[in-house]
Enzyme design. Structure first.
Site, short mmCIF file in Angstrom:
data_model
loop_
_atom_site.label_atom_id
_atom_site.label_comp_id
_atom_site.label_asym_id
_atom_site.label_seq_id
_atom_site.Cartn_x
_atom_site.Cartn_y
_atom_site.Cartn_z
N CYS A 197 -16.84 -28.64 6.70
CA CYS A 197 -15.68 -29.02 7.50
C CYS A 197 -14.89 -30.11 6.79
CB CYS A 197 -16.14 -29.50 8.88
SG CYS A 197 -14.80 -30.14 9.91
N TYR B 161 -4.57 -22.74 10.16
CA TYR B 161 -5.96 -23.07 10.46
C TYR B 161 -6.66 -21.91 11.17
CZ TYR B 161 -9.94 -25.65 12.40
OH TYR B 161 -11.21 -26.07 12.73
N GLU C 114 -11.98 -24.70 3.32
CA GLU C 114 -11.41 -25.96 3.81
C GLU C 114 -11.65 -27.00 2.71
OE1 GLU C 114 -12.61 -27.30 7.65
OE2 GLU C 114 -12.16 -25.38 8.61
N ASP D 290 -21.97 -25.06 10.64
CA ASP D 290 -20.66 -24.48 10.32
C ASP D 290 -20.87 -23.29 9.40
OD1 ASP D 290 -19.31 -26.45 11.78
OD2 ASP D 290 -19.25 -27.79 10.07
N TYR E 264 -16.33 -22.62 4.87
CA TYR E 264 -17.17 -23.81 4.75
C TYR E 264 -17.96 -23.83 3.45
CZ TYR E 264 -16.01 -24.18 9.67
OH TYR E 264 -15.33 -24.26 10.86
N CYS F 243 -18.28 -34.50 12.68
CA CYS F 243 -18.52 -34.53 11.24
C CYS F 243 -19.89 -33.95 10.98
CB CYS F 243 -18.45 -35.95 10.68
SG CYS F 243 -18.88 -36.04 8.93
N CYS G 263 -28.23 -37.57 -7.02
CA CYS G 263 -27.54 -37.03 -8.19
C CYS G 263 -27.39 -38.15 -9.19
CB CYS G 263 -26.17 -36.49 -7.78
SG CYS G 263 -25.20 -35.88 -9.17
#
Length: 194
Positions: free
Chosen positions: A34, A65, A77, A112, A117, A180, A189
């Site tokens: 998202c 959208y 997105e 999602d 996504y 969120c 990482c």
């Protein structure tokens, strides 16, 4: 881009969403689920000039959208990230990108689900591509050591970016309790110098 978008300023820092951007800056486009939470992740980084959300990587011009959410346009997105490389390196941005979502999930991030996504990195230069591919290789090794499957992130030269509707821009600054879904794997990482 329509006239209204070209005149929009970033809700958080006031910089123009569509530019012109400072000459020394670079732009990269990133998708990690998202776009509301993804955009907030990047606008908070020192050295990022401006962020904007939009649609990228599909086959329809100027999608809405609702059209992107249908999954029929092929767009992700995405987040436009314009940054000053003297203040923040692309490697540093990519560390945030890889760590803050699960790039092994394919067409989804958590709850999602859908191609919109998916995880993507759309670079804008040959120099960026080299850095992106090196970061991909490094994080692939870290994920494998952590017991995760292969990265499914789409990596390619940036296709056309279509700015999302105004109400989506900096959505979580305007709606602090908004949704969120960002969630990383917990695998760090590490890249040389980042």
């Amino acid at each position: 881009m329509d006239i209204a978008t070209s005149q929009l300023s970033h809700f958080v820092n006031g910089n123009s969403l569509a530019g012109p951007y400072p000459a020394q800056n670079q732009t990269i486009y990133l998708a990690l689920g998202c776009f509301w939470g993804a955009e907030r992740l990047f606008w908070r980084l020192d050295g990022v000039w401006v962020t904007a959300v939009g649609y990228q990587g599909g086959h329809q011009d100027h999608p809405t959208y609702q059209e992107v959410c249908s999954g029929r346009t092929g767009h992700a997105e995405a987040v436009l990230v314009n940054f000053d490389p003297a203040l923040i390196s692309l490697e540093e941005i990519l560390v945030e990108f890889w760590q803050e979502h699960d790039p092994t999930q394919g067409n989804r991030q958590g709850n999602d689900v859908g191609s919109q996504y998916r995880s993507t990195v759309y670079f804008t230069s040959n120099a960026q591509e080299k850095i992106v591919r090196a970061s991909y290789a490094a994080y692939s090794r870290s994920l494998k050591e952590g017991g995760f499957g292969p990265i499914t992130t789409e990596i390619k030269l940036a296709p056309e970016f279509y700015f999302a509707e105004e109400y989506h821009q900096q959505y979580l600054a305007k709606n602090p309790n908004g949704y969120c879904g960002l969630k990383g794997t917990g695998v760090c990482c590490t890249m040389g110098g980042a």
